[in-house]
Scaffold this active site. Structure first.
Site, PDB file in Angstrom:
ATOM      1  N   MET A  11       0.852  -1.196   0.000  1.00  0.00           N
ATOM      2  CA  MET A  11       0.000   0.000   0.000  1.00  0.00           C
ATOM      3  C   MET A  11       0.886   1.244   0.000  1.00  0.00           C
ATOM      4  SD  MET A  11      -3.423  -0.991   2.063  1.00  0.00           S
ATOM      5  CE  MET A  11      -2.816  -0.807   3.707  1.00  0.00           C
ATOM      6  N   GLY A  12       2.138   1.066  -0.430  1.00  0.00           N
ATOM      7  CA  GLY A  12       3.041   2.213  -0.532  1.00  0.00           C
ATOM      8  C   GLY A  12       3.627   2.607   0.815  1.00  0.00           C
ATOM      9  N   LEU A  14       6.744   2.979   1.315  1.00  0.00           N
ATOM     10  CA  LEU A  14       7.659   1.834   1.360  1.00  0.00           C
ATOM     11  C   LEU A  14       8.798   2.054   2.357  1.00  0.00           C
ATOM     12  CD1 LEU A  14       7.940   0.985  -2.460  1.00  0.00           C
ATOM     13  CD2 LEU A  14       6.306   0.121  -0.771  1.00  0.00           C
ATOM     14  N   HIS A  18       9.602  -3.686   2.953  1.00  0.00           N
ATOM     15  CA  HIS A  18       9.124  -3.942   1.583  1.00  0.00           C
ATOM     16  C   HIS A  18      10.305  -4.243   0.657  1.00  0.00           C
ATOM     17  CE1 HIS A  18       5.801  -1.080   2.972  1.00  0.00           C
ATOM     18  NE2 HIS A  18       5.137  -2.176   2.646  1.00  0.00           N
ATOM     19  N   LYS A 132       5.191  -9.917   9.497  1.00  0.00           N
ATOM     20  CA  LYS A 132       4.614  -8.963  10.455  1.00  0.00           C
ATOM     21  C   LYS A 132       3.086  -9.044  10.455  1.00  0.00           C
ATOM     22  CE  LYS A 132       3.703  -4.362  11.286  1.00  0.00           C
ATOM     23  NZ  LYS A 132       2.578  -4.253  10.404  1.00  0.00           N
ATOM     24  N   ASP A 133       2.518  -9.298   9.266  1.00  0.00           N
ATOM     25  CA  ASP A 133       1.063  -9.453   9.179  1.00  0.00           C
ATOM     26  C   ASP A 133       0.746 -10.948   9.177  1.00  0.00           C
ATOM     27  OD1 ASP A 133       0.322  -6.614   8.857  1.00  0.00           O
ATOM     28  OD2 ASP A 133       1.572  -6.783   7.087  1.00  0.00           O
ATOM     29  N   GLN A 136      -2.745 -12.066   8.293  1.00  0.00           N
ATOM     30  CA  GLN A 136      -3.010 -11.745   6.887  1.00  0.00           C
ATOM     31  C   GLN A 136      -2.404 -12.812   5.970  1.00  0.00           C
ATOM     32  OE1 GLN A 136      -2.985  -7.768   4.778  1.00  0.00           O
ATOM     33  NE2 GLN A 136      -0.862  -8.346   4.383  1.00  0.00           N
ATOM     34  N   SER A 168       7.012  -0.684   9.633  1.00  0.00           N
ATOM     35  CA  SER A 168       5.630  -0.583   9.170  1.00  0.00           C
ATOM     36  C   SER A 168       5.419   0.813   8.604  1.00  0.00           C
ATOM     37  CB  SER A 168       4.689  -0.801  10.366  1.00  0.00           C
ATOM     38  OG  SER A 168       3.403  -0.315  10.066  1.00  0.00           O
TER      39      SER A 168
HETATM   40  O1  PAF Z   1      -0.193  -5.706   3.776  1.00  0.00           O
HETATM   41  C1  PAF Z   1      -0.578  -4.824   2.967  1.00  0.00           C
HETATM   42  O2  PAF Z   1       0.120  -3.853   2.684  1.00  0.00           O
HETATM   43  C2  PAF Z   1      -1.967  -4.957   2.330  1.00  0.00           C
HETATM   44  O3  PAF Z   1      -2.848  -5.549   3.217  1.00  0.00           O
HETATM   45  C3  PAF Z   1      -1.944  -5.710   0.989  1.00  0.00           C
HETATM   46  C4  PAF Z   1      -1.500  -7.143   1.126  1.00  0.00           C
HETATM   47  C5  PAF Z   1      -1.031  -4.963   0.019  1.00  0.00           C
HETATM   48  C6  PAF Z   1      -3.363  -5.705   0.392  1.00  0.00           C
HETATM   49  O4  PAF Z   1      -3.849  -4.423   0.219  1.00  0.00           O
END
Ligand code: PAF
Length: 262
Positions: A11-12, A14, A18, A132-133, A136, A168
């Site tokens: 989601m940028g 960065l 990332h 970290k997620d 997810q 993050s």
């Molecule tokens: O972890 C993230 O940045 C977001 O949840 C993702 C996986 C890019 C989906 O929008």
């Protein structure tokens, strides 16, 4: 030999976390694609969406320096030509009822929706996600099982600042005082790792929750769960693999982190 595509969805805003995903993708694939899209459908809190950091110029610079081959930078209308309403539902079962699923209703449906769409556009061999997620990562794997998407999910280690704070994009929103305080979350996870013993582990969770609250955080949860399926563990047999997970507000910024305990 054909082209192998490594895909890093973001989601940028960065950061080095990332970039480390991109570097791993570069080692394993011949073409590396990164997407930047602040996905409106995964924000259950409008203020969080409105305040999500956007740093596109410096993101592009970082991607160029990291040797990213393709940046996919869609608009909301391109991703959701029929509107943002979540159509259909991914049957995520238990995973959607606990931890982030419980505290951020609808969040994981939005994540599945956007990653599903992104993978329909980008025929990735490998998808790179950060540990970290933690929840997810499990949710995305489940969505891929449900939708029969044949992409490998590669989970990469959490990158940390020198004081232990997990990298993050939301860290950018912390003021100086909050930033200094934030290392307490990793310290809390490390305390759990050091002190956990078989038996009733609820007192340990409670102790850590209270300590964070005393230090000015507003914790949503301090939990210990099975590392394999995220079922919450109250009584530990000393054998099953565990992960400790914390979500806590530091001022207005909600931070999450986790640590495998074995
Ligand atoms: O972890 C993230 O940045 C977001 O949840 C993702 C996986 C890019 C989906 O929008």
């Amino acid at each position: 030999m054909g082209v192998s595509i490594g895909f890093v969805p973001t989601m940028g805003a960065l950061h080095q976390g990332h970039i480390s995903l991109l570097e791993t993708a570069k080692k394993n694939c011949s073409l590396v694609v990164c997407s930047i899209f602040v996905n409106p459908t995964q924000f259950n809190d409008k203020a969080d969406f409105d305040n999500y950091p956007v740093t596109i110029e410096s993101d592009i610079d970082k991607l160029e320096r990291a040797g990213c081959d393709v940046l996919f930078l869609p608009t909301v209308t391109e991703m959701y030509p029929q509107g943002e309403t979540v159509n259909g539902k991914y049957n995520l079962g238990y995973l959607e009822t606990v931890l982030e699923g419980k505290y951020r209703p609808g969040h994981f449906q939005g994540v599945c929706q956007v990653v599903h769409r992104l993978l329909n556009i980008i025929p990735a061999n490998n998808l790179y996600l950060g540990q970290k997620d933690y929840q997810q990562c499990m949710v995305i794997k489940k969505m891929m099982q449900l939708t029969k998407i044949n992409t490998n999910v590669i989970i990469c280690p959490t990158l940390r600042e020198d004081d232990g704070l997990a990298m993050s994009s939301r860290n950018m929103r912390l003021n100086e005082t909050e930033r200094k305080k934030s290392a307490a979350i990793f310290e809390a996870l490390s305390f759990i790792k050091k002190n956990i013993v078989p038996g009733d582990i609820n007192p340990l969770k409670k102790q850590v929750f209270l300590r964070l609250a005393e230090n000015g955080f507003k914790p949503d949860y301090v939990e210990i769960a099975s590392a394999d399926n995220l079922s919450i563990i109250d009584e530990w047999d000393g054998k099953i693999k565990l992960v400790a997970l914390i979500a806590a507000f530091n001022g207005k910024v909600r931070l999450i982190d986790n640590l495998l305990l074995q």
